[in-house]
Design a protein around this motif. Sequence first.
Motif, mmCIF file in Angstrom:
data_model
loop_
_atom_site.group_PDB
_atom_site.id
_atom_site.type_symbol
_atom_site.label_atom_id
_atom_site.label_comp_id
_atom_site.label_asym_id
_atom_site.label_seq_id
_atom_site.Cartn_x
_atom_site.Cartn_y
_atom_site.Cartn_z
ATOM 1 N N UNK A 5 -2.144 5.823 -0.454
ATOM 2 C CA UNK A 5 -3.055 4.845 0.143
ATOM 3 C C UNK A 5 -3.635 3.837 -0.847
ATOM 4 N N UNK A 6 -3.200 3.864 -2.081
ATOM 5 C CA UNK A 6 -3.672 2.853 -3.039
ATOM 6 C C UNK A 6 -3.032 1.504 -2.742
ATOM 7 N N UNK A 7 -3.799 0.452 -2.969
ATOM 8 C CA UNK A 7 -3.263 -0.903 -2.874
ATOM 9 C C UNK A 7 -2.639 -1.261 -4.212
ATOM 10 N N UNK B 25 2.665 8.920 -6.270
ATOM 11 C CA UNK B 25 3.785 8.091 -5.861
ATOM 12 C C UNK B 25 5.053 8.674 -6.474
ATOM 13 N N UNK B 26 6.054 8.943 -5.643
ATOM 14 C CA UNK B 26 7.310 9.519 -6.112
ATOM 15 C C UNK B 26 8.042 8.501 -6.982
ATOM 16 N N UNK B 27 8.718 8.980 -8.007
ATOM 17 C CA UNK B 27 9.369 8.077 -8.958
ATOM 18 C C UNK B 27 10.378 7.134 -8.308
ATOM 19 N N UNK C 221 0.863 -1.184 0.000
ATOM 20 C CA UNK C 221 0.000 0.000 0.000
ATOM 21 C C UNK C 221 0.895 1.228 0.000
ATOM 22 N N UNK C 222 0.526 2.237 -0.773
ATOM 23 C CA UNK C 222 1.331 3.452 -0.890
ATOM 24 C C UNK C 222 1.267 4.229 0.418
ATOM 25 N N UNK C 223 2.437 4.443 1.002
ATOM 26 C CA UNK C 223 2.530 5.221 2.232
ATOM 27 C C UNK C 223 2.685 6.697 1.898
ATOM 28 N N UNK C 224 2.287 7.544 2.822
ATOM 29 C CA UNK C 224 2.362 8.987 2.616
ATOM 30 C C UNK C 224 3.779 9.441 2.291
ATOM 31 N N UNK C 225 4.765 8.869 2.984
ATOM 32 C CA UNK C 225 6.157 9.278 2.785
ATOM 33 C C UNK C 225 6.693 8.900 1.407
#
Length: 155
Positions: free
Chosen positions: A88-90, A38-40, A26-30
């Motif tokens: 927060x995406x899975x 999502x950062x590259x 899951x995409x974390x905030x950091x």
Amino acid sequence: MPKIENIIQPDKETWLKKFRFSTDTRVRFCETDAFGHLNNVSYFIYFEQARLDYFRELALTEKLLNDNQLYIVTADLYCQFLGEVYFDEELEVKLRTTKLGNTSFDLEYGLIRKEKGIVAATGRGAIVLVDKHSHKSTPLPDDLKNIIKEYEPEL
């Protein structure tokens, strides 16, 4: 600028069926940028985690990560960004071995937005086995090759 080859061949469904292994995250905030994407650099973190989970799945962790004489090196790693991913995406990260060489093996990755079923990124990379003392590439052990061949029927 060189032409970027599309890894997804011959079509998305056929390509996705080639993968036996996947891991979820899951995409974390950091891991996001100022715009909430999502950062590259985070894509490569997901590729690395999938790689480690794949080694664990095939019981290769001892052989590749805990050997006193050998270590592995990521010789190259490529990512093609195909779409946006948000906080927060899975995600499902797929991984497969596409080629076994004498001292290296090639991996292919797919990063899927689970809820939408969209391929957000693809990747490729090469892993090289290196001798800890000489710091030179060394042949992959036959038992390691056999484990990967057994798991990856297309090799």
